[in-house]
Design a protein around this motif. Sequence first.
Motif, PDB file in Angstrom:
ATOM      1  N   SER A  17       7.671  18.703   9.279  1.00  0.00           N
ATOM      2  CA  SER A  17       6.547  17.777   9.345  1.00  0.00           C
ATOM      3  C   SER A  17       6.438  16.933   8.094  1.00  0.00           C
ATOM      4  CB  SER A  17       5.231  18.551   9.529  1.00  0.00           C
ATOM      5  OG  SER A  17       5.219  19.303  10.728  1.00  0.00           O
ATOM      6  N   LEU A  18       5.869  15.769   8.264  1.00  0.00           N
ATOM      7  CA  LEU A  18       5.550  14.879   7.162  1.00  0.00           C
ATOM      8  C   LEU A  18       4.228  14.199   7.464  1.00  0.00           C
ATOM      9  CD1 LEU A  18       8.877  12.994   6.303  1.00  0.00           C
ATOM     10  CD2 LEU A  18       7.677  14.621   4.834  1.00  0.00           C
ATOM     11  N   ARG A  19       3.518  13.830   6.426  1.00  0.00           N
ATOM     12  CA  ARG A  19       2.292  13.076   6.582  1.00  0.00           C
ATOM     13  C   ARG A  19       2.385  11.807   5.749  1.00  0.00           C
ATOM     14  NH1 ARG A  19      -3.736  13.805   4.208  1.00  0.00           N
ATOM     15  NH2 ARG A  19      -4.926  12.977   5.971  1.00  0.00           N
ATOM     16  N   LEU A  20       2.354  10.685   6.420  1.00  0.00           N
ATOM     17  CA  LEU A  20       2.411   9.401   5.754  1.00  0.00           C
ATOM     18  C   LEU A  20       1.006   8.874   5.508  1.00  0.00           C
ATOM     19  CD1 LEU A  20       5.236   7.625   7.803  1.00  0.00           C
ATOM     20  CD2 LEU A  20       5.455   9.179   5.850  1.00  0.00           C
ATOM     21  N   SER A  21       0.835   8.219   4.383  1.00  0.00           N
ATOM     22  CA  SER A  21      -0.439   7.619   4.043  1.00  0.00           C
ATOM     23  C   SER A  21      -0.222   6.163   3.664  1.00  0.00           C
ATOM     24  CB  SER A  21      -1.099   8.350   2.868  1.00  0.00           C
ATOM     25  OG  SER A  21      -1.364   9.697   3.183  1.00  0.00           O
ATOM     26  N   CYS A  22      -1.189   5.346   3.985  1.00  0.00           N
ATOM     27  CA  CYS A  22      -1.123   3.931   3.648  1.00  0.00           C
ATOM     28  C   CYS A  22      -2.522   3.439   3.338  1.00  0.00           C
ATOM     29  CB  CYS A  22      -0.516   3.128   4.795  1.00  0.00           C
ATOM     30  SG  CYS A  22      -0.576   1.333   4.566  1.00  0.00           S
ATOM     31  N   ALA A  23      -2.706   2.937   2.140  1.00  0.00           N
ATOM     32  CA  ALA A  23      -4.002   2.432   1.716  1.00  0.00           C
ATOM     33  C   ALA A  23      -3.926   0.932   1.484  1.00  0.00           C
ATOM     34  CB  ALA A  23      -4.461   3.142   0.448  1.00  0.00           C
ATOM     35  N   ALA A  24      -4.879   0.226   2.037  1.00  0.00           N
ATOM     36  CA  ALA A  24      -4.965  -1.212   1.834  1.00  0.00           C
ATOM     37  C   ALA A  24      -5.734  -1.481   0.556  1.00  0.00           C
ATOM     38  CB  ALA A  24      -5.644  -1.888   3.013  1.00  0.00           C
ATOM     39  N   SER A  25      -5.068  -2.096  -0.397  1.00  0.00           N
ATOM     40  CA  SER A  25      -5.706  -2.424  -1.660  1.00  0.00           C
ATOM     41  C   SER A  25      -6.106  -3.891  -1.675  1.00  0.00           C
ATOM     42  CB  SER A  25      -4.764  -2.124  -2.826  1.00  0.00           C
ATOM     43  OG  SER A  25      -3.575  -2.891  -2.734  1.00  0.00           O
ATOM     44  N   GLY A  26      -6.786  -4.287  -2.738  1.00  0.00           N
ATOM     45  CA  GLY A  26      -7.221  -5.660  -2.838  1.00  0.00           C
ATOM     46  C   GLY A  26      -8.528  -5.897  -2.103  1.00  0.00           C
ATOM     47  N   ASN A  27      -8.902  -7.140  -2.038  1.00  0.00           N
ATOM     48  CA  ASN A  27     -10.171  -7.514  -1.421  1.00  0.00           C
ATOM     49  C   ASN A  27     -10.026  -7.753   0.072  1.00  0.00           C
ATOM     50  OD1 ASN A  27     -11.573  -7.485  -3.936  1.00  0.00           O
ATOM     51  ND2 ASN A  27     -10.745  -9.513  -4.401  1.00  0.00           N
ATOM     52  N   ILE A  28      -9.784  -6.686   0.783  1.00  0.00           N
ATOM     53  CA  ILE A  28      -9.689  -6.735   2.235  1.00  0.00           C
ATOM     54  C   ILE A  28     -10.888  -5.993   2.791  1.00  0.00           C
ATOM     55  CG2 ILE A  28      -8.318  -6.207   4.254  1.00  0.00           C
ATOM     56  CD1 ILE A  28      -5.847  -6.234   2.508  1.00  0.00           C
ATOM     57  N   PHE A  29     -11.777  -6.722   3.413  1.00  0.00           N
ATOM     58  CA  PHE A  29     -13.026  -6.141   3.889  1.00  0.00           C
ATOM     59  C   PHE A  29     -13.172  -6.100   5.399  1.00  0.00           C
ATOM     60  CE2 PHE A  29     -13.845  -8.235  -0.219  1.00  0.00           C
ATOM     61  CZ  PHE A  29     -14.217  -7.124  -0.971  1.00  0.00           C
ATOM     62  N   SER A  30     -12.205  -6.628   6.117  1.00  0.00           N
ATOM     63  CA  SER A  30     -12.362  -6.729   7.561  1.00  0.00           C
ATOM     64  C   SER A  30     -11.112  -6.300   8.327  1.00  0.00           C
ATOM     65  CB  SER A  30     -12.737  -8.155   7.946  1.00  0.00           C
ATOM     66  OG  SER A  30     -11.774  -9.089   7.488  1.00  0.00           O
ATOM     67  N   ILE A  31     -10.435  -5.272   7.856  1.00  0.00           N
ATOM     68  CA  ILE A  31      -9.271  -4.768   8.568  1.00  0.00           C
ATOM     69  C   ILE A  31      -9.710  -4.169   9.902  1.00  0.00           C
ATOM     70  CG2 ILE A  31      -7.457  -3.025   8.578  1.00  0.00           C
ATOM     71  CD1 ILE A  31      -7.213  -3.390   5.578  1.00  0.00           C
ATOM     72  N   TYR A  32      -9.051  -4.580  10.963  1.00  0.00           N
ATOM     73  CA  TYR A  32      -9.403  -4.096  12.283  1.00  0.00           C
ATOM     74  C   TYR A  32      -8.430  -3.027  12.776  1.00  0.00           C
ATOM     75  CZ  TYR A  32     -10.593  -3.986  17.218  1.00  0.00           C
ATOM     76  OH  TYR A  32     -10.951  -3.572  18.477  1.00  0.00           O
ATOM     77  N   THR A  33      -7.160  -3.381  12.814  1.00  0.00           N
ATOM     78  CA  THR A  33      -6.148  -2.456  13.284  1.00  0.00           C
ATOM     79  C   THR A  33      -5.178  -2.086  12.161  1.00  0.00           C
ATOM     80  OG1 THR A  33      -6.254  -3.415  15.499  1.00  0.00           O
ATOM     81  CG2 THR A  33      -4.331  -2.059  14.980  1.00  0.00           C
ATOM     82  N   MET A  34      -4.859  -0.824  12.070  1.00  0.00           N
ATOM     83  CA  MET A  34      -3.830  -0.364  11.164  1.00  0.00           C
ATOM     84  C   MET A  34      -2.832   0.447  11.980  1.00  0.00           C
ATOM     85  SD  MET A  34      -5.920   0.695   7.694  1.00  0.00           S
ATOM     86  CE  MET A  34      -4.466   0.489   6.640  1.00  0.00           C
ATOM     87  N   GLY A  35      -1.600   0.398  11.564  1.00  0.00           N
ATOM     88  CA  GLY A  35      -0.604   1.120  12.329  1.00  0.00           C
ATOM     89  C   GLY A  35       0.675   1.363  11.569  1.00  0.00           C
ATOM     90  N   TRP A  36       1.571   2.029  12.258  1.00  0.00           N
ATOM     91  CA  TRP A  36       2.871   2.353  11.702  1.00  0.00           C
ATOM     92  C   TRP A  36       3.971   1.870  12.625  1.00  0.00           C
ATOM     93  CZ3 TRP A  36       3.504   4.301   6.895  1.00  0.00           C
ATOM     94  CH2 TRP A  36       2.383   4.889   6.289  1.00  0.00           C
ATOM     95  N   TYR A  37       4.946   1.233  12.035  1.00  0.00           N
ATOM     96  CA  TYR A  37       6.151   0.812  12.723  1.00  0.00           C
ATOM     97  C   TYR A  37       7.326   1.502  12.059  1.00  0.00           C
ATOM     98  CZ  TYR A  37       3.534  -3.045  14.912  1.00  0.00           C
ATOM     99  OH  TYR A  37       2.651  -3.797  15.645  1.00  0.00           O
ATOM    100  N   ARG A  38       8.439   1.520  12.743  1.00  0.00           N
ATOM    101  CA  ARG A  38       9.628   2.081  12.128  1.00  0.00           C
ATOM    102  C   ARG A  38      10.851   1.285  12.551  1.00  0.00           C
ATOM    103  NH1 ARG A  38      10.056   7.888  15.367  1.00  0.00           N
ATOM    104  NH2 ARG A  38      10.770   7.044  17.383  1.00  0.00           N
ATOM    105  N   GLN A  39      11.845   1.320  11.702  1.00  0.00           N
ATOM    106  CA  GLN A  39      13.087   0.639  11.983  1.00  0.00           C
ATOM    107  C   GLN A  39      14.247   1.539  11.587  1.00  0.00           C
ATOM    108  OE1 GLN A  39      13.471  -3.270  10.267  1.00  0.00           O
ATOM    109  NE2 GLN A  39      15.052  -3.836  11.729  1.00  0.00           N
ATOM    110  N   ALA A  40      14.989   1.971  12.581  1.00  0.00           N
ATOM    111  CA  ALA A  40      16.164   2.800  12.355  1.00  0.00           C
ATOM    112  C   ALA A  40      17.382   1.906  12.141  1.00  0.00           C
ATOM    113  CB  ALA A  40      16.393   3.735  13.541  1.00  0.00           C
TER     114      ALA A  40
END
Length: 120
Positions: A17-40
């Motif tokens: 198992s692994l747990r990925l984390s992603c934090a949006a930095s900067g002045n972003i106040f209206s993020i609606y959708t967040m997600g993960w993509y991958r490319q093999a």
Amino acid sequence: QVPLVESGGGLVQPGGSLRLSCAASGNIFSIYTMGWYRQAPGKQRELVAAITRGGNTNYAASAKGRFTISRDNAKNTVYLQMNSLKPEDTAVYYCNAEDPIATMGEFHYWGQGTQVTVSS
């Protein structure tokens, strides 16, 4: 300018198992959708999982039952818990965030990518 900060990638054995984390930095106040993509290697980038601000989720068929996406709206952070990993999950995983009003000049942002390698 790196609005998305990712962590959690690495090398694991099949079934691990692994747990990925992603934090949006900067002045972003209206993020609606967040997600993960991958490319093999040799393949196109594909959606793994996405989650709206309200908690609605969408998963790729290959991820359902094994991966879980969640988010902390207060921290503008999205997580991807990956269980029962398989060699075919090996890819560079990219975090994505959608800002409907382009607070920082873009409607969507990408992380730098974090390598996930599943191998014995």
